[in-house]
Design an enzyme around this catalytic site. Structure first.
Site, PDB file in Angstrom:
ATOM      1  NE  ARG A 224       6.374   6.280  13.653  1.00 23.07           N
ATOM      2  CZ  ARG A 224       5.837   6.891  12.602  1.00 23.07           C
ATOM      3  NH1 ARG A 224       6.018   6.412  11.393  1.00 23.07           N
ATOM      4  NH2 ARG A 224       5.108   7.985  12.772  1.00 23.07           N
ATOM      5  CD  GLU A 253      13.329   7.352  10.589  1.00 21.77           C
ATOM      6  OE1 GLU A 253      12.832   8.477  10.351  1.00 21.77           O
ATOM      7  OE2 GLU A 253      12.691   6.294  10.426  1.00 21.77           O
ATOM      8  CG  HIS A 272      10.327   8.346   7.732  1.00 20.78           C
ATOM      9  ND1 HIS A 272      10.402   8.243   9.106  1.00 20.78           N
ATOM     10  CD2 HIS A 272       9.000   8.257   7.430  1.00 20.78           C
ATOM     11  CE1 HIS A 272       9.190   8.097   9.607  1.00 20.78           C
ATOM     12  NE2 HIS A 272       8.315   8.103   8.608  1.00 20.78           N
TER      13      HIS A 272
END
Length: 319
Positions: A224, A253, A272
């Site tokens: 993360r 993000e 991601h």
């Protein structure tokens, strides 16, 4: 008996839930409508797992779903004190992302060792420049996070001949405790973060940590984003404290076009995507339908999150 109400915090494309026709009253909502519909739901499927809306909309002491499932491995965007204190069962998508993420990490290790970014850059510039690369076999890695993802990464790296130290919250069997992390990281060629985001892991990779690493080492984060102090990583790369890094997750993000991370030397930025292989959404939907069938039959659910720890505990055979 009326059908249970299944509320889906939706995003495009929607999950394929046709197998639940006649077995659940399926309703769809966006973030704006979540708070109003939550008290009427028996089950909540957090299909939009990038949303923080559940934390803000959770009804506290009022009527609430008996079960919440998130279509992700991490639950940090979902858990809040009221949800953690409730009797609501929370499950995650363990079993979907382990192998793809492990393959992605293995690819990054090979790309760094063989200088594939440099080869592509020189090809783009039409330059013939012979170099020596690094042998992966015999190198040392530290994988932080002893859950299924970290274990699968460990398995694939060992297959390449890498000596791997797997670090978890506490020491047991072949897993090192977090108290050993500094010592192990100081000797590693690769430090790989695959841990969940909790209060104890937030910001753990900072200037002090990067200062422990070897100048030839690389850092990879598929856990993360908030676990890394990004400004400290940028400084470590610019000052050549470490040789390189790869980030697949970020504090904010999507990463904005003005972010300095795009231009940091020896940093690979990916959006991601490490766990997302072709057909992953269908697999997530199939997993949820199978879990719903268990729930509706009164059977125990897999992948139950320990809401105090913030992840699904892995029970070792010796325990």
């Amino acid at each position: 008996m009326s059908e249970p109400t299944l509320l889906v915090l939706d995003t495009d494309p929607s999950p394929r839930l046709g197998r639940l026709t006649g077995r659940a009253a399926v309703r769809y909502t966006d973030e704006a409508g979540l708070a109003a519909q939550l008290p009427e739901a028996d089950v909540l499927l957090v299909w939009d797992f990038t949303s923080d809306a559940v934390r803000a909309a959770w009804p506290g002491d009022g009527p609430r779903p008996a079960w919440v499932h998130t279509a992700s491995a991490g639950v940090d965007r979902l858990l809040c004190p009221a949800l953690a204190a409730s009797d609501t069962v929370v499950t995650n998508a363990r079993g979907i992302f382990e192998r793809p993420i492990a393959e992605y990490v293995t690819g990054l290790v090979l790309a760094f060792a063989k200088d594939l970014p440099g080869t592509l850059e020189l090809q783009h510039r039409r330059l013939w420049r012979h170099r020596e690369s690094t042998q992966v076999a015999g190198s040392r890695a530290v994988v932080v996070g002893a859950g299924p993802i970290g274990r699968e990464i460990t398995r694939l790296l060992i297959a390449l001949g890498v000596q791997v130290a797997l670090v978890g919250r506490r020491a047991r069997r072949t897993i090192h405790g977090v108290a050993e992390l500094d010592r192990l990281a100081s000797m590693a060629d690769w430090v790989i973060c695959a841990a969940p985001l909790t209060e104890s892991t937030r910001g753990m990779f900072d200037a002090r940590f990067f200062g422990l690493m070897q100048p030839s080492a690389r850092f990879i984060n598929v856990g993360r984003g908030p676990m890394v102090v990004e400004d400290d990583l940028v400084a470590a790369l610019r000052n050549r404290w470490i040789a390189g890094a790869a980030l697949d997750v970020f504090e904010q993000e999507p990463l904005g076009p003005q972010s300095p991370l795009w231009d940091v030397p020896d940093l690979i930025v990916s959006p991601h995507m490490s766990g997302d292989t072709a057909g992953w959404r269908d697999r997530l939907g199939e997993q949820f339908v199978e879990m719903y069938e268990l729930w509706s039959a009164g059977e125990p659910l897999p992948n139950v999150v320990d809401k105090q720890r913030g992840y699904v505990p892995v029970r070792d055979r010796s325990e």
